[in-house]
Scaffold this active site. Structure first.
Site, mmCIF file in Angstrom:
data_model
loop_
_atom_site.group_PDB
_atom_site.id
_atom_site.type_symbol
_atom_site.label_atom_id
_atom_site.label_comp_id
_atom_site.label_asym_id
_atom_site.label_seq_id
_atom_site.Cartn_x
_atom_site.Cartn_y
_atom_site.Cartn_z
ATOM 1 N N GLU A 168 0.987 -0.743 0.076
ATOM 2 C CA GLU A 168 -0.054 0.210 0.240
ATOM 3 C C GLU A 168 0.609 1.350 -0.119
ATOM 4 O O GLU A 168 0.069 2.295 0.576
ATOM 5 C CB GLU A 168 -0.850 -0.182 1.358
ATOM 6 N N TYR A 170 3.351 2.313 2.340
ATOM 7 C CA TYR A 170 4.151 2.351 2.957
ATOM 8 C C TYR A 170 5.607 2.134 3.313
ATOM 9 O O TYR A 170 6.340 1.762 2.408
ATOM 10 C CB TYR A 170 3.438 1.943 4.710
ATOM 11 N N ARG A 218 1.983 -8.793 3.984
ATOM 12 C CA ARG A 218 1.471 -8.303 3.408
ATOM 13 C C ARG A 218 1.881 -7.705 2.159
ATOM 14 O O ARG A 218 2.901 -6.981 2.649
ATOM 15 C CB ARG A 218 0.206 -7.479 4.270
ATOM 16 N N HIS A 256 -1.717 3.248 -1.861
ATOM 17 C CA HIS A 256 -2.853 4.244 -1.321
ATOM 18 C C HIS A 256 -2.373 6.283 -2.536
ATOM 19 O O HIS A 256 -4.144 6.904 -2.453
ATOM 20 C CB HIS A 256 -2.618 5.591 0.023
ATOM 21 N N GLN A 343 -18.932 5.244 2.652
ATOM 22 C CA GLN A 343 -19.406 6.403 3.469
ATOM 23 C C GLN A 343 -19.186 6.073 5.361
ATOM 24 O O GLN A 343 -18.751 7.477 5.679
ATOM 25 C CB GLN A 343 -20.293 6.150 3.177
HETATM 26 P P1 NAP Z 1 -28.981 16.741 -3.416
HETATM 27 O O1 NAP Z 1 -27.614 16.078 -2.578
HETATM 28 O O2 NAP Z 1 -29.133 17.817 -2.194
HETATM 29 O O3 NAP Z 1 -28.839 17.876 -4.201
HETATM 30 C C1 NAP Z 1 -29.674 18.614 -4.891
HETATM 31 C C2 NAP Z 1 -29.224 19.551 -6.164
HETATM 32 O O4 NAP Z 1 -30.192 19.968 -6.762
HETATM 33 C C3 NAP Z 1 -28.347 19.673 -6.497
HETATM 34 O O5 NAP Z 1 -27.584 19.845 -7.473
HETATM 35 C C4 NAP Z 1 -29.619 21.269 -6.003
HETATM 36 O O6 NAP Z 1 -28.403 22.142 -6.447
HETATM 37 C C5 NAP Z 1 -30.387 21.428 -6.523
HETATM 38 N N1 NAP Z 1 -31.768 21.811 -6.401
HETATM 39 C C6 NAP Z 1 -32.286 21.793 -5.276
HETATM 40 N N2 NAP Z 1 -33.655 23.205 -5.536
HETATM 41 C C7 NAP Z 1 -33.313 22.833 -6.302
HETATM 42 C C8 NAP Z 1 -34.784 24.031 -7.098
HETATM 43 N N3 NAP Z 1 -35.928 23.943 -6.795
HETATM 44 N N4 NAP Z 1 -34.607 23.553 -8.340
HETATM 45 C C9 NAP Z 1 -33.357 22.963 -9.160
HETATM 46 N N5 NAP Z 1 -32.501 22.628 -9.184
HETATM 47 C C10 NAP Z 1 -32.411 22.003 -7.248
HETATM 48 O O7 NAP Z 1 -30.101 15.277 -3.148
HETATM 49 P P2 NAP Z 1 -30.302 14.492 -4.117
HETATM 50 O O8 NAP Z 1 -29.156 14.182 -5.175
HETATM 51 O O9 NAP Z 1 -31.137 14.149 -4.213
HETATM 52 O O10 NAP Z 1 -29.366 13.343 -2.786
HETATM 53 C C11 NAP Z 1 -30.451 12.793 -1.694
HETATM 54 C C12 NAP Z 1 -29.190 12.664 -0.781
HETATM 55 O O11 NAP Z 1 -29.075 11.137 -1.320
HETATM 56 C C13 NAP Z 1 -27.487 13.658 -1.081
HETATM 57 O O12 NAP Z 1 -27.961 13.554 0.752
HETATM 58 C C14 NAP Z 1 -26.646 13.040 -0.997
HETATM 59 O O13 NAP Z 1 -25.655 13.449 -0.362
HETATM 60 C C15 NAP Z 1 -27.599 11.121 -0.996
HETATM 61 N N6 NAP Z 1 -27.082 10.650 -2.307
HETATM 62 C C16 NAP Z 1 -25.232 10.340 -1.925
HETATM 63 C C17 NAP Z 1 -24.483 9.792 -3.346
HETATM 64 C C18 NAP Z 1 -23.676 9.157 -3.080
HETATM 65 O O14 NAP Z 1 -22.900 8.771 -3.751
HETATM 66 N N7 NAP Z 1 -22.532 9.567 -2.071
HETATM 67 C C19 NAP Z 1 -25.045 9.378 -4.090
HETATM 68 C C20 NAP Z 1 -26.390 9.486 -4.339
HETATM 69 C C21 NAP Z 1 -27.130 10.402 -3.302
HETATM 70 P P3 NAP Z 1 -28.272 23.979 -6.459
HETATM 71 O O15 NAP Z 1 -29.672 24.092 -5.473
HETATM 72 O O16 NAP Z 1 -27.300 24.382 -6.776
HETATM 73 O O17 NAP Z 1 -29.031 24.105 -7.872
HETATM 74 FE FE1 SF4 Z 2 -17.675 0.644 4.376
HETATM 75 FE FE2 SF4 Z 2 -20.001 -0.624 5.358
HETATM 76 FE FE3 SF4 Z 2 -19.529 0.673 3.045
HETATM 77 FE FE4 SF4 Z 2 -18.776 -1.421 3.258
HETATM 78 S S1 SF4 Z 2 -21.401 -1.321 3.561
HETATM 79 S S2 SF4 Z 2 -18.547 -0.143 2.648
HETATM 80 S S3 SF4 Z 2 -17.952 -1.820 5.245
HETATM 81 S S4 SF4 Z 2 -19.260 2.019 5.636
#
Ligand code: NAP
Ligand code: SF4
Length: 675
Positions: A168, A170, A218, A256, A343
Site C-alpha cells: 500500500e 508504506y 502483506r 494509496h 461512507q
Molecule cells: P442533493 O445532494 O441535495 O442535490 C440536489 C441538487 O438539486 C443540488 O444540485 C441542488 O443544486 C439542486 N436543487 C435543489 N433544489 C432545487 C430546485 N428547487 N430547483 C433546481 N435545482 C434544485 O440531493 P440528491 O442528489 O437528491 O441526493 C439526496 C441525498 O442522497 C443527498 O444527501 C445525497 O448526498 C445522497 N446521495 C449520495 C450519493 C453518493 O454517492 N454519496 C448518491 C446518491 C444520493 P442547486 O441548489 O445548486 O441548484
Molecule cells: Fe464501509 Fe460499511 Fe460501506 Fe462496507 S457497507 S464500505 S464497511 S460503510
C-alpha cells in the site's frame, strides 16, 4: 458443521504448528478507536465479536514499530514492555471467543501524518504534504530492530502472530520500488538491495519469535502506478519472503497514491483475483486474496479456482461480524453485505472520525450500543420499508417488540431500489435481501402494498408508530417542466420513461451524479465483468509492466450529458471522500459537462434555456432529467399527531436535506433501541 456449498472456505488450514479452523480471515483495517475512548477494551470487544462470528484469524489494525512510524499522531504503536499487560487484553478476549489474532506491524513511512515522517528516501508522497526525511543507514538498522522488538512484544502479550505490512505504499513498499528509493547504501540500488529491507525484517523477526508463531507478510500484489514493481519482481520478493520465514502471504492492492479504484463499489467482486493468483503461483506457502470479497460465493469461487488459499475480508467484517458463522450454518441470506460505499468506514477515517459501517451501525460501537431485549415489549408499527423503516423494524423486533411493517409499494427497500440500478451499486440489492431475510426470521408482520390511514393505526392500538414514509422528488417550477420529455430521476432509473441521446440533468447532487453514471454507462448488463473493469482502468493482467499498468481501454459513452446546478459550489462535493474522485473522473472521461451558477429560464423544443454568467444559453436536449432533491413525505405523521398516537418520524420523512442511507439506517436503529 461444514456447509457443503462452501467446501473450500471451511477447510481447516494446517500451518504445521497450529491449525486455523477455516479460510476466512479478517484483514487489517485502520479503525481509529483511540478517538472513542477505552481503546483497548473497545478493540478487544470488536475483535472478539468477529471471532465469535467464526472468523479463523483476525489481523489487527496497524501498530507502529516505533512512534515515528505511526499512521498519524495518536495512533497505536507497540515498543515497550510497559504496554504488554494492557495490550494482552485484546488477544485474551479473542481467545476466549474461540479465535486467533495477529498484530499488524505497520511503519507508515512517508504517509505518516506525524511531524517528522521518514522514508526510504526524501522523495515526497503526492498524498502527504509533509516533508519526508530519508532514514540514515543506522536508522534503517534501528528500524529493523524496532520491527523485531514489536513482534516479540506482541508474542509476549499473547498474540498468535504478527503481520508485517509490506504493501500500500508504506515504508516497506518505498524501499522496494525504484521510483521511491534513491539510496546509495546496501538498502538501495538494484532490486536485490531494495528488497533487502523487508526480507531482513522477516528473517530477523522469525529468528526472534521462533517457529511456532504465525508470521504473515502483506505483499503489494500490484502497486498500480507506473514506477511500481513488475509481476516478475513481485514474484521474486514473494519467494524471498517465504525463504525468510513467513507462513502466509496476504495481498495488498495498489499504493494509496495510485489513481485506480481498488476497493470502492465500482470494483467488481473478487476483481483482483489475477494478482493473488500470480503470487500463489510463485510460492508454496498459503496466499490470501483480498478486496471486494463480500459474499461466501465469491470467497469459495476464488479458492475453488485456485486463485488463493485464504480470503481476507476487511470491510465485510465491519458490515457483519458473523459472516463466517452464517455462511457455515447455511444462513448466507442473513449476511449483511458490505456495499463498498466507504461512507462510514474509510470516509470517516479521512474526516477524523472512528470507523463504523453504513449497513451496520453497531460496528465499532460494541461497547456503546447493543441489541438488548427490551424489558417492556410493545406493539409497534413502522410505516415505510426504505432503509430507515427496515432498520427500525428489524432493531425493534430484535429488541423483543411485536412489529408490523407497512410498505405502500410491492417492494421492500425504498430508495435502495433505485441505487441498485447504478453500475457498481448492485450490492444495494444485497442490503434489501438481508433485511428481507432478517425481518422474516424475527417474525415481523410485513404488510406490502398497504398505506395505512392514521385512523387505522389508531384503531389498531399500536403503542408506538414509527413513520418512515420517505421522500418525494422535488419538482422545480420551470416553465415547460410539464413537457413529456421532462422526467424525474425515479422514472429514468426505473426505465418507466424513455431517455434520449442528448440529456440535461437539473441538479448535481449525489442523485444527479448517479443518474449521469446510469445514462452514460456503456455497460448494458450488470455487474460489469472483471475483465472489462481491468481493461477500462488499464490494468495489465499479464504482469509484465511496472506497477501492473497498461493503456486503458475506454468505451464510448452511451449518451451526451450536461449536468447543471444553480449554485457555484463544486459539482459533486457531497459525494464520498474516497469514492467521489472516481465518479467525477469517470464522468469527465465520458465527456459529461458541468454547468454551475445556472438560472433555469424555460424548457421548449430547443432544449433547456438557462442564464449563466449573465448570458442566455440553450442546452440542446431531447430529455431533461430532474434530480433537484426531495421533499419529506410526512403527511401521515401530521395526521397521527392529531389522533394522539405516540409517533416518531425518521429518515427522509423527517428531514430530506442531506439525507443519505447512513443517517437513515442509523436513525432507524437508534429510534428502535430507544422505544
Ligand atoms: P442533493 O445532494 O441535495 O442535490 C440536489 C441538487 O438539486 C443540488 O444540485 C441542488 O443544486 C439542486 N436543487 C435543489 N433544489 C432545487 C430546485 N428547487 N430547483 C433546481 N435545482 C434544485 O440531493 P440528491 O442528489 O437528491 O441526493 C439526496 C441525498 O442522497 C443527498 O444527501 C445525497 O448526498 C445522497 N446521495 C449520495 C450519493 C453518493 O454517492 N454519496 C448518491 C446518491 C444520493 P442547486 O441548489 O445548486 O441548484
Ligand atoms: Fe464501509 Fe460499511 Fe460501506 Fe462496507 S457497507 S464500505 S464497511 S460503510
Amino acid at each position: 458443521m461444514t456447509n457443503p456449498s462452501y467446501p473450500h472456505l471451511f477447510e481447516p488450514l494446517d500451518l504445521g504448528f497450529t491449525t486455523l479452523k477455516n479460510r476466512i480471515f479478517m484483514a487489517s483495517m485502520h479503525v481509529r478507536f483511540e478517538l472513542l475512548g477505552n481503546r483497548v477494551e473497545r478493540a478487544a470487544e470488536f475483535y472478539a465479536e468477529r471471532a465469535r462470528g467464526g472468523t479463523a484469524l483476525i489481523v489487527t489494525g496497524g501498530y507502529g514499530p516505533n512512534p515515528q512510524g505511526v499512521i498519524e499522531a495518536g495512533a497505536d504503536y507497540l515498543n515497550s514492555d510497559d504496554q504488554v499487560t494492557e495490550e494482552s487484553k485484546i488477544p485474551a478476549a479473542v481467545h476466549e471467543a474461540g479465535g486467533k489474532i495477529a498484530l499488524q506491524i505497520l511503519h507508515a513511512g512517508r504517509y505518516a501524518k506525524v511531524d517528522d515522517p521518514v522514508g526510504a528516501s526524501s522523495i515526497p508522497s503526492p498524498i502527504n504534504p509533509r516533508k519526508v526525511r530519508a532514514l540514515t543507514t543506522d536508522e534503517v538498522e534501528k528500524t529493523i530492530v524496532d520491527y523485531v522488538n514489536c513482534a516479540a512484544l506482541a508474542k509476549q502479550a499473547g498474540y498468535d502472530g504478527v503481520e508485517i505490512m509490506g504493501s500500500e505504499g508504506y515504508l516497506i513498499s518505498t524501499f522496494c520500488a525504484e521510483s521511491t528509493n534513491d539510496r546509495s547504501d546496501k538498502w538501495g540500488g538494484n532490486f536485490k538491495n531494495r528488497i533487502r529491507f523487508p526480507v531482513e525484517i522477516v528473517r530477523r523477526v522469525r529468528e526472534r519469535v521462533g517457529p511456532n508463531f504465525i508470521m504473515l507478510y502483506r505483499i503489494s500484489a500490484l502497486d498500480l502506478f507506473e514506477g511500481g514493481l513488475t509481476g516478475d519482481e513481485t514474484a521474486v520478493l514473494a519467494q524471498e519472503i517465504e525463504k525468510a520465514g513467513a507462513d502466509i502471504l496476504t495481498t495488498g492492492i495498489g499504493w494509496h497514491e495510485s489513481r485506480i479504484p481498488t476497493i470502492a463499489h465500482m470494483v467488481p467482486r473478487g476483481g483482483w483475483r489475477h494478482a493473488a493468483r500470480r503470487i500463489k503461483e510463485s510460492v508454496s506457502i498459503p496466499v490470501a486474496a483480498t478486496n471486494r470479497i463480500n459474499t461466501p460465493e465469491t470467497g469459495e469461487a476464488l479458492l475453488n479456482n485456485g486463485d488463493a488459499d485464504i480470503v481476507a475480508l476487511g470491510r465485510q467484517m465491519l458490515a457483519d461480524p458473523a459472516f463466517a458463522r452464517k455462511a457455515e450454518t447455511g444462513r448466507g441470506d442473513a449476511i449483511n453485505t458490505c456495499i463498498g460505499c466507504n461512507q462510514a468506514c474509510l470516509d470517516y477515517i479521512f474526516s477524523d472520525r472512528a470507523s463504523t459501517c453504513l449497513v451496520n451501525p453497531f460496528a465499532g460501537r460494541e461497547l456503546d450500543i447493543s441489541r438488548q431485549k427490551s424489558k417492556l415489549p410493545k406493539n409497534i408499527a413502522v410505516v415505510g420499508a426504505g432503509p430507515a423503516g427496515m432498520s427500525a423494524a428489524l432493531t425493534a423486533a430484535e429488541s423483543g417488540h411485536t412489529v408490523t411493517l407497512y410498505e405502500g409499494s410491492a417492494e421492500l427497500g425504498g430508495q435502495f431500489n433505485l441505487a441498485k440500478r447504478i453500475p457498481g451499486k448492485e450490492d444495494f440489492d444485497e442490503t434489501i435481501r438481508y433485511f428481507k431475510t432478517r425481518l422474516t426470521e424475527e417474525g415481523v408482520n410485513i404488510q406490502m402494498m398497504t398505506r395505512p390511514a392514521a385512523a387505522e393505526l389508531k384503531a389498531a392500538d399500536y403503542e408506538h408508530v414509527v413513520i418512515a414514509t420517505g421522500v418525494l422528488p422535488r419538482n422545480p417550477d420551470i416553465p415547460g417542466a410539464d413537457r413529456e420529455n421532462v422526467i424525474n430521476y425515479v422514472d429514468a432509473l426505473l426505465g418507466r420513461k424513455p431517455v434520449g441521446q442528448k440529456v440535461a440533468i437539473i441538479g448535481s447532487g449525489g442523485i444527479g451524479f448517479d443518474v449521469a453514471e446510469f445514462v452514460t454507462s456503456p455497460h448494458r448488463h450488470l455487474p460489469v465483468p472483471i475483465d472489462d473493469f481491468l481493461a477500462h482502468w488499464g490494468i495489465d493482467k499479464t504482469h509484465t509492466s511496472a506497477g501492473g499498468m497498461s493503456t486503458p481501454t475506454r468505451e464510448a459513452p452511451a449518451r451526451d450529458v450536461t449536468m447543471l446546478q444553480r449554485t457555484d459550489a463544486r459539482p459533486g462535493k457531497s459525494l464520498g471522500l474516497t469514492t467521489g474522485w472516481v465518479v467525477r473522473s469517470e464522468l469527465k472521461s465520458r465527456g459529461v459537462r458541468n454547468i454551475t451558477g445556472a438560472t433555469y429560464e424555460r424548457i421548449d423544443d430547443d432544449g433547456l434555456h438557462i442564464i449563466v454568467g449573465g448570458e442566455q444559453k440553450v442546452i440542446p436536449a431531447d430529455t431533461i432529467i430532474i434530480c433537484a432533491g426531495q421533499e419529506p413525505e410526512n403527511s401521515l405523521y401530521k395526521e397521527l399527531s392529531g389522533e394522539g398516537v405516540t409517533a416518531t418520524v425518521i429518515g427522509g420523512a423527517e428531514k430530506s436535506a442531506d439525507l443519505d442511507a447512513l443517517r437513515a439506517i442509523r436513525q432507524g436503529t437508534e429510534v428502535a433501541l430507544a422505544i
